[in-house]
Design a protein around this motif. Structure first.
Motif, mmCIF file in Angstrom:
data_model
loop_
_atom_site.group_PDB
_atom_site.id
_atom_site.type_symbol
_atom_site.label_atom_id
_atom_site.label_comp_id
_atom_site.label_asym_id
_atom_site.label_seq_id
_atom_site.Cartn_x
_atom_site.Cartn_y
_atom_site.Cartn_z
ATOM 1 N N TYR A 127 0.838 -1.205 0.000
ATOM 2 C CA TYR A 127 0.000 0.000 0.000
ATOM 3 C C TYR A 127 0.874 1.258 0.000
ATOM 4 C CZ TYR A 127 -3.003 3.692 1.891
ATOM 5 O OH TYR A 127 -3.647 4.884 2.103
ATOM 6 N N TYR A 128 1.861 1.293 0.899
ATOM 7 C CA TYR A 128 2.715 2.474 0.977
ATOM 8 C C TYR A 128 3.530 2.654 -0.295
ATOM 9 C CZ TYR A 128 1.431 2.351 5.890
ATOM 10 O OH TYR A 128 0.719 2.353 7.059
ATOM 11 N N GLU A 129 3.908 1.550 -0.905
ATOM 12 C CA GLU A 129 4.646 1.627 -2.169
ATOM 13 C C GLU A 129 3.779 2.278 -3.248
ATOM 14 O OE1 GLU A 129 8.001 -1.251 -4.085
ATOM 15 O OE2 GLU A 129 6.132 -2.208 -3.470
ATOM 16 N N ARG A 130 2.506 1.923 -3.296
ATOM 17 C CA ARG A 130 1.591 2.540 -4.262
ATOM 18 C C ARG A 130 1.453 4.045 -4.012
ATOM 19 N NH1 ARG A 130 -1.316 -2.072 -3.086
ATOM 20 N NH2 ARG A 130 -2.883 -0.948 -1.879
ATOM 21 N N LEU A 131 1.581 4.458 -2.757
ATOM 22 C CA LEU A 131 1.467 5.883 -2.430
ATOM 23 C C LEU A 131 2.714 6.675 -2.804
ATOM 24 C CD1 LEU A 131 -0.282 5.936 1.070
ATOM 25 C CD2 LEU A 131 -1.312 6.083 -1.209
ATOM 26 N N GLY A 132 3.830 5.998 -3.003
ATOM 27 C CA GLY A 132 5.055 6.694 -3.376
ATOM 28 C C GLY A 132 6.240 6.473 -2.453
ATOM 29 N N PHE A 133 6.073 5.638 -1.440
ATOM 30 C CA PHE A 133 7.199 5.288 -0.576
ATOM 31 C C PHE A 133 8.051 4.249 -1.303
ATOM 32 C CE2 PHE A 133 4.273 7.001 2.513
ATOM 33 C CZ PHE A 133 5.080 7.538 3.505
ATOM 34 N N ARG A 134 9.333 4.211 -0.977
ATOM 35 C CA ARG A 134 10.211 3.171 -1.507
ATOM 36 C C ARG A 134 10.910 2.493 -0.339
ATOM 37 N NH1 ARG A 134 15.579 4.254 -1.388
ATOM 38 N NH2 ARG A 134 16.164 6.410 -0.973
ATOM 39 N N TYR A 135 11.238 1.216 -0.544
ATOM 40 C CA TYR A 135 11.957 0.464 0.480
ATOM 41 C C TYR A 135 13.395 0.955 0.557
ATOM 42 C CZ TYR A 135 8.068 -2.781 0.711
ATOM 43 O OH TYR A 135 6.824 -3.319 0.891
ATOM 44 N N LEU A 136 13.905 1.073 1.768
ATOM 45 C CA LEU A 136 15.297 1.445 1.979
ATOM 46 C C LEU A 136 16.152 0.187 2.100
ATOM 47 C CD1 LEU A 136 14.947 4.298 4.641
ATOM 48 C CD2 LEU A 136 15.248 4.521 2.165
ATOM 49 N N THR A 137 17.345 0.263 1.547
ATOM 50 C CA THR A 137 18.298 -0.810 1.786
ATOM 51 C C THR A 137 18.832 -0.635 3.204
ATOM 52 O OG1 THR A 137 20.201 0.467 1.036
ATOM 53 C CG2 THR A 137 18.982 -0.784 -0.652
ATOM 54 N N LEU A 138 19.451 -1.664 3.738
ATOM 55 C CA LEU A 138 20.036 -1.547 5.075
ATOM 56 C C LEU A 138 21.046 -0.411 5.127
ATOM 57 C CD1 LEU A 138 20.487 -5.297 6.091
ATOM 58 C CD2 LEU A 138 18.747 -3.683 6.874
ATOM 59 N N ALA A 139 21.804 -0.232 4.069
ATOM 60 C CA ALA A 139 22.812 0.831 4.040
ATOM 61 C C ALA A 139 22.179 2.220 4.062
ATOM 62 C CB ALA A 139 23.708 0.675 2.808
ATOM 63 N N GLU A 140 20.951 2.341 3.579
ATOM 64 C CA GLU A 140 20.271 3.638 3.542
ATOM 65 C C GLU A 140 19.575 3.981 4.854
ATOM 66 O OE1 GLU A 140 18.616 4.385 -0.886
ATOM 67 O OE2 GLU A 140 17.842 2.576 0.087
ATOM 68 N N GLU A 141 19.408 3.004 5.727
ATOM 69 C CA GLU A 141 18.722 3.271 6.985
ATOM 70 C C GLU A 141 19.584 4.190 7.854
ATOM 71 O OE1 GLU A 141 17.596 -0.335 8.946
ATOM 72 O OE2 GLU A 141 16.393 -1.011 7.241
#
Length: 175
Positions: A127-141
């Motif tokens: 759902y959040y991906e459809r809204l425009g969120f993207r998953y972060l890689t561990l390195a991006e956290e």
């Protein structure tokens, strides 16, 4: 925006009720521990409310039917919790609450909004991906997100796939 208003002290117990109701569908997909999890404590909700970062979507009688509490993590807005009473799903109340949080965040000079979520629960990560969120890689956290994830893991939430997500406020699609 869409009848959304700041949460009041009197709303806080209702937010707990919404959270309990919103948790019930997790039992239907084998996540009983999530369904049974206690809602945020009144003191926690009060902190968000007193900081001006707790909003509700009320019904016609001004009783909350959805809510969002927004934290600040490493210089970004962070959706600590967004929940809608399951009786009112499909009306885009969650999207309206998130839009409101994005608007607040932009007005406060923030660049991004983050959250942590279950990746395989349809009304979570997808759902959040459809809204425009993207998953972060561990390195991006960021350090704060890693700290939140560690607390979630200690609480047992990593029994199911979980991740951090981020949306850039400049790219947000309202509506």
């Amino acid at each position: 925006m869409r009848n959304i208003r700041s949460a009041t002290e009197a709303d806080l117990p209702v937010l707990q009720e919404i959270e309990r109701a919103a948790g019930k569908p997790f039992a239907d997909i084998g996540m009983q521990a999530v369904a049974d999890d206690d809602p945020p404590a009144l003191s926690t909700l009060r902190e968000f409310q007193q900081a001006g970062r707790a909003w509700v979507h009320p019904n016609a009688e001004d009783r909350p039917i959805g809510y969002l509490v927004l934290g600040l993590v490493d210089g970004n807005a962070h959706i600590d919790q967004v929940s809608v009473d399951p009786e009112f799903l499909g009306q885009r109340l969650g999207k309206g609450l998130i839009d409101h949080a994005v608007h607040w965040s932009k007005n406060h000079g923030l660049q991004a909004i983050t959250l942590t979520t279950f990746t395989e629960v349809p009304w979570n990560g997808p759902y959040y991906e459809r809204l425009g969120f993207r998953y972060l890689t561990l390195a991006e956290e960021t350090p704060g997100l890693r700290e939140l994830r560690a607390a979630e893991s200690a609480h047992g939430l990593d029994r199911w796939p979980r991740a951090c997500m981020r949306a850039e406020l400049a790219d947000w699609n309202f509506g």
